[in-house]
Design an enzyme around this catalytic site. Structure first.
Site, mmCIF file in Angstrom:
data_model
loop_
_atom_site.group_PDB
_atom_site.id
_atom_site.type_symbol
_atom_site.label_atom_id
_atom_site.label_comp_id
_atom_site.label_asym_id
_atom_site.label_seq_id
_atom_site.Cartn_x
_atom_site.Cartn_y
_atom_site.Cartn_z
ATOM 1 C CG ASP A 8 33.004 11.772 47.630
ATOM 2 O OD1 ASP A 8 33.400 11.181 47.521
ATOM 3 O OD2 ASP A 8 31.864 12.746 47.044
ATOM 4 C CB CYS A 65 34.862 14.100 45.973
ATOM 5 S SG CYS A 65 35.070 15.861 45.174
ATOM 6 C CB THR A 67 34.644 16.558 40.148
ATOM 7 O OG1 THR A 67 34.291 17.193 40.994
ATOM 8 C CG2 THR A 67 33.140 16.411 39.829
ATOM 9 C CG HIS A 98 54.468 29.820 40.855
ATOM 10 N ND1 HIS A 98 53.365 30.563 40.043
ATOM 11 C CD2 HIS A 98 55.263 29.499 40.645
ATOM 12 C CE1 HIS A 98 54.332 30.518 39.270
ATOM 13 N NE2 HIS A 98 55.833 29.835 39.842
ATOM 14 C CG HIS A 133 55.206 32.625 44.361
ATOM 15 N ND1 HIS A 133 54.376 33.275 43.266
ATOM 16 C CD2 HIS A 133 56.327 32.234 43.707
ATOM 17 C CE1 HIS A 133 55.305 32.906 41.932
ATOM 18 N NE2 HIS A 133 56.319 32.158 42.072
HETATM 19 C C1 RB5 Z 1 29.141 12.756 44.102
HETATM 20 O O1 RB5 Z 1 28.518 11.576 44.058
HETATM 21 C C2 RB5 Z 1 30.054 13.805 43.946
HETATM 22 O O2 RB5 Z 1 28.604 14.906 43.703
HETATM 23 C C3 RB5 Z 1 31.275 14.467 44.619
HETATM 24 O O3 RB5 Z 1 31.954 12.851 45.152
HETATM 25 C C4 RB5 Z 1 32.074 15.450 43.731
HETATM 26 O O4 RB5 Z 1 32.166 14.615 42.444
HETATM 27 C C5 RB5 Z 1 31.407 16.821 44.468
HETATM 28 O O5 RB5 Z 1 32.156 17.551 43.752
#
Ligand code: RB5
Length: 149
Positions: A8, A65, A67, A98, A133
């Protein structure tokens, strides 16, 4: 090795670094978007990459993304996908050995570029161990069969 990538807007800068890194290693890559910094929704790119991997058009997928969490949750809804969020090299190694992970998810807001590229290299270089596994992965497939109708 053919790699499908997606992100994203929050993962775009790190994805660009990964693309350059993989191209320098001579790997065949395709970027399934997003291509701009405009705000967008990560499930769209998770779905595109996950479908390319399950169709066996690409050996592995890499998703980024903010996180790594949201985009991995979305990718893991596609039967046959085993997406692993990694913020360290041990997990990158273990999720291949695994879990036979077929998508690596990274968080641009979590890991620096240097660590992310090490994680990518280890993920792509590590082989699945099979044996016990595989039995566990077969049980994951059974869960998919039960709930993904
Ligand atoms: C975008 O702001 C953020 O929410 C997205 O990139 C991600 O971290 C969601 O899990």
């Amino acid at each position: 090795m053919k790699i499908a990538l997606g992100s994203d807007h929050a993962g775009l800068p790190l994805k660009k670094e990964i693309i350059e890194h993989l191209q320098n290693k001579g790997m065949e890559i395709k970027d399934f978007g997003t291509y701009t910094e405009a705000s967008c929704d990560y499930p769209e790119f998770a779905l595109k990459v996950a479908e390319e991997v399950t169709a066996q058009n690409y050996e592995f997928g890499i998703l980024v993304c903010g996180t790594g969490i949201g985009i991995s949750i979305a990718a893991n809804k596609v039967p046959g996908i085993r997406a692993a969020v990694c913020g360290d090299t041990f997990s990158a190694h273990a999720c291949r050995q695994h879990n036979n992970a077929n998508i690596l998810a990274l968080g641009q807001r979590v890991v620096g570029v240097g660590l992310a590229l090490d994680i990518v290299d280890i993920f792509l270089e590590t082989e699945f161990e099979g044996d016990r596994h595989q039995r566990r992965i077969d049980k994951i497939s059974e869960i998919e069969k039960k709930y993904c109708k």
